[in-house]
Design a protein around this motif. Structure first.
Motif, PDB file in Angstrom:
ATOM      1  N   PHE A   1       0.984  -1.283  -0.012  1.00  8.94           N
ATOM      2  CA  PHE A   1       0.110  -0.076   0.042  1.00  8.94           C
ATOM      3  C   PHE A   1       1.056   1.455  -0.109  1.00  8.94           C
ATOM      4  O   PHE A   1       0.559   2.298  -0.647  1.00  8.94           O
ATOM      5  CB  PHE A   1      -0.971   0.006   1.111  1.00  8.94           C
ATOM      6  N   ILE A   2       2.007   1.287   0.708  1.00  6.04           N
ATOM      7  CA  ILE A   2       2.921   2.204   0.759  1.00  6.04           C
ATOM      8  C   ILE A   2       3.604   2.561  -0.728  1.00  6.04           C
ATOM      9  O   ILE A   2       3.505   3.865  -1.228  1.00  6.04           O
ATOM     10  CB  ILE A   2       4.103   2.094   1.804  1.00  6.04           C
ATOM     11  N   VAL A   3       4.100   1.316  -1.326  1.00  9.26           N
ATOM     12  CA  VAL A   3       4.615   1.253  -2.756  1.00  9.26           C
ATOM     13  C   VAL A   3       3.586   2.055  -3.749  1.00  9.26           C
ATOM     14  O   VAL A   3       3.819   2.712  -4.473  1.00  9.26           O
ATOM     15  CB  VAL A   3       5.108   0.088  -3.181  1.00  9.26           C
ATOM     16  N   ALA A   4       2.400   1.526  -3.364  1.00 10.88           N
ATOM     17  CA  ALA A   4       1.512   2.005  -4.445  1.00 10.88           C
ATOM     18  C   ALA A   4       1.125   3.462  -4.518  1.00 10.88           C
ATOM     19  O   ALA A   4       1.280   4.062  -5.696  1.00 10.88           O
ATOM     20  CB  ALA A   4       0.170   1.289  -4.300  1.00 10.88           C
ATOM     21  N   PHE A   5       1.131   4.046  -3.512  1.00 11.30           N
ATOM     22  CA  PHE A   5       1.177   5.549  -3.255  1.00 11.30           C
ATOM     23  C   PHE A   5       2.301   5.986  -3.645  1.00 11.30           C
ATOM     24  O   PHE A   5       2.275   7.151  -4.403  1.00 11.30           O
ATOM     25  CB  PHE A   5       0.586   5.953  -1.716  1.00 11.30           C
ATOM     26  N   LEU A   6       3.567   5.587  -3.109  1.00  7.08           N
ATOM     27  CA  LEU A   6       4.656   6.208  -3.342  1.00  7.08           C
ATOM     28  C   LEU A   6       5.005   6.226  -4.872  1.00  7.08           C
ATOM     29  O   LEU A   6       5.767   7.145  -5.357  1.00  7.08           O
ATOM     30  CB  LEU A   6       5.818   5.157  -2.658  1.00  7.08           C
ATOM     31  N   GLN A   7       4.951   5.137  -5.435  1.00  7.71           N
ATOM     32  CA  GLN A   7       5.119   5.033  -7.065  1.00  7.71           C
ATOM     33  C   GLN A   7       4.541   6.030  -7.976  1.00  7.71           C
ATOM     34  O   GLN A   7       5.056   6.604  -8.721  1.00  7.71           O
ATOM     35  CB  GLN A   7       5.015   3.483  -7.520  1.00  7.71           C
ATOM     36  N   ALA A   8       2.970   6.187  -7.477  1.00  3.99           N
ATOM     37  CA  ALA A   8       2.318   7.307  -8.237  1.00  3.99           C
ATOM     38  C   ALA A   8       3.076   8.607  -7.763  1.00  3.99           C
ATOM     39  O   ALA A   8       3.273   9.650  -8.654  1.00  3.99           O
ATOM     40  CB  ALA A   8       0.760   7.386  -7.519  1.00  3.99           C
ATOM     41  N   PHE A   9       3.385   8.925  -6.536  1.00  3.17           N
ATOM     42  CA  PHE A   9       4.031  10.239  -6.154  1.00  3.17           C
ATOM     43  C   PHE A   9       5.280  10.225  -7.109  1.00  3.17           C
ATOM     44  O   PHE A   9       5.688  11.407  -7.435  1.00  3.17           O
ATOM     45  CB  PHE A   9       4.224   9.947  -4.675  1.00  3.17           C
ATOM     46  N   VAL A  10       6.129   9.064  -6.995  1.00  2.45           N
ATOM     47  CA  VAL A  10       7.364   9.152  -7.839  1.00  2.45           C
ATOM     48  C   VAL A  10       7.269   9.570  -9.193  1.00  2.45           C
ATOM     49  O   VAL A  10       8.008  10.509  -9.803  1.00  2.45           O
ATOM     50  CB  VAL A  10       8.092   8.031  -7.493  1.00  2.45           C
ATOM     51  N   PHE A  11       6.308   8.907  -9.727  1.00  2.00           N
ATOM     52  CA  PHE A  11       5.765   9.019 -11.336  1.00  2.00           C
ATOM     53  C   PHE A  11       5.685  10.720 -11.317  1.00  2.00           C
ATOM     54  O   PHE A  11       6.230  11.354 -12.401  1.00  2.00           O
ATOM     55  CB  PHE A  11       4.692   8.282 -11.834  1.00  2.00           C
ATOM     56  N   ALA A  12       4.993  11.121 -10.448  1.00  2.00           N
ATOM     57  CA  ALA A  12       4.470  12.565 -10.507  1.00  2.00           C
ATOM     58  C   ALA A  12       5.705  13.586 -10.639  1.00  2.00           C
ATOM     59  O   ALA A  12       5.888  14.438 -11.219  1.00  2.00           O
ATOM     60  CB  ALA A  12       3.316  12.870  -9.722  1.00  2.00           C
ATOM     61  N   ALA A  13       6.537  13.190  -9.413  1.00  2.00           N
ATOM     62  CA  ALA A  13       7.565  13.991  -9.045  1.00  2.00           C
ATOM     63  C   ALA A  13       8.542  13.966 -10.124  1.00  2.00           C
ATOM     64  O   ALA A  13       9.156  15.167 -10.384  1.00  2.00           O
ATOM     65  CB  ALA A  13       8.302  13.331  -7.798  1.00  2.00           C
TER      66      ALA A  13
END
Lengths: 264, 76
Positions: free
Chosen positions: A236-248
């Motif tokens: 669940f952390i990774v799912a959110f983090l990967q979206a954040f990283v893609f946007a970043a």
């Protein structure tokens, strides 16, 4: 015992048959509704409904509105504001859409028996190419031919620049590859690892039921069960983090071309 | 050697890429923690960069994983 097939969960299945179009250059375009399309539609519906319900513009926000405002603030101040600056405001809708779409597709896929759209390389490559091509177009529109200054780091001599420019060019061209592979690999890797540990729970439990020394397998089975729970939390952390990283990373790439020549 | 056996050995070898990812993540979080203990007030501001670095470092390990999957499951 059922066979262990970790890749079966990523299979595309047709749900509604659609017309097949013949297009020039491409052989056949199949317009059927597959499970991938269905879950993309579900994700889009969830986002739309959530933000329609949450943005009632109360002065004192409720829980839903507070969550929506936190997410919006995360992208507005945390990403476009901090990374691109004032010139980043026009790109906020694009980046927020990208972020929320990827995050919801990732998180929906984590629920049992649901399909993860972002585990398809075709989807992540499309998202990455969309980002890459828009960065190139923005770069040429904002800077004209000065766009090529991106490949020459400032303050190096002409001899060094001759070596550095090809390296910078290659690192620019592999951006869509890394961007898409990161999301795809994280999703597919996480799901396969969870599947493997879940299959250990059943497999070791069945093995232990033979009795005797084999009943040590119950310990392994219980350990795997804890592992599945822990991995679920991590995913669940990774799912959110990967979206954040893609946007970043999209922000970083846009920043490169919008603030070309100053600010880095 | 049997092709299937070679496939499994190759997939195992491809996963050695995770050594680098593990070392990189250790360096990343270790250094972040060190800096955060020295100057706790600046720690919160650098957290987005920490996660960016985490994702970029982890991506290297993920590429190794993708290579292993390609070796195992892609039929040529």
């Amino acid at each position: 015992m059922a066979a262990i097939e970790p890749m079966k969960q990523f299979m595309i299945q047709k749900i509604v048959d659609g017309p097949k179009l013949r297009m020039h250059g491409v052989r056949i375009v199949d317009l059927s509704i597959t499970n991938s399309v269905l879950y993309m539609l579900i994700a889009a519906t969830l986002i739309t409904v959530f933000f329609l319900v949450a943005s009632r513009r109360a002065v004192v926000p409720g829980r839903m509105q507070a969550l929506a405002e936190t997410l919006y603030d995360l992208v507005d101040n945390g990403l476009t504001g901090a990374m691109i600056g004032d010139k980043g405001r026009p790109f906020l809708p694009f980046i927020f859409t990208l972020f929320s779409m990827i995050a919801v597709m990732n998180i929906v896929g984590l629920f049992p028996l649901q399909f993860t759209v972002t585990s398809q390389l075709a989807v992540t490559v499309t998202l990455a190419l969309m980002t890459f091509i828009s960065v190139v177009i923005i770069g040429f529109l904002r800077n004209g031919l000065g766009f090529f200054k991106l490949f020459v780091p400032s303050g190096v001599s002409i001899f060094m620049a001759m070596f550095l420019a090809p390296i910078e060019f290659i690192s620019f061209m592999v951006r869509p590859v890394t961007l898409s592979m990161r999301l795809f690999g994280n999703m597919i890797g996480g799901h396969v690892v969870m599947y493997m540990f879940a299959s250990f729970v059943v497999g070791l439990g069945l093995f232990a039921s033979h009795g005797g020394l084999a009943s040590l397998g119950y310990a392994g089975s219980a350990l795997s069960m804890f592992m599945v729970v822990a991995l679920m939390a991590l995913e669940f952390i990774v799912a959110f983090l990967q979206a954040f990283v893609f946007a970043a990373l999209t922000c970083t790439y846009i920043n490169d071309v919008v603030n070309l020549g100053h600010g880095h | 050697m049997d092709v299937t056996a070679a496939k499994y050995i190759g997939a195992g070898l491809a996963m050695t890429g995770l050594i680098g990812a593990g070392a990189g993540l250790g360096i990343l979080f270790g250094n972040y923690l060190q800096a955060a203990i020295r100057n706790p007030s600046a720690a919160a501001g650098e957290r987005p960069m920490l996660f960016l670095g985490f994702a970029v470092t982890e991506a290297m390990g993920i590429f190794a994983l993708v290579m292993a999957f390609i070796i195992l499951f892609v039929k040529v």
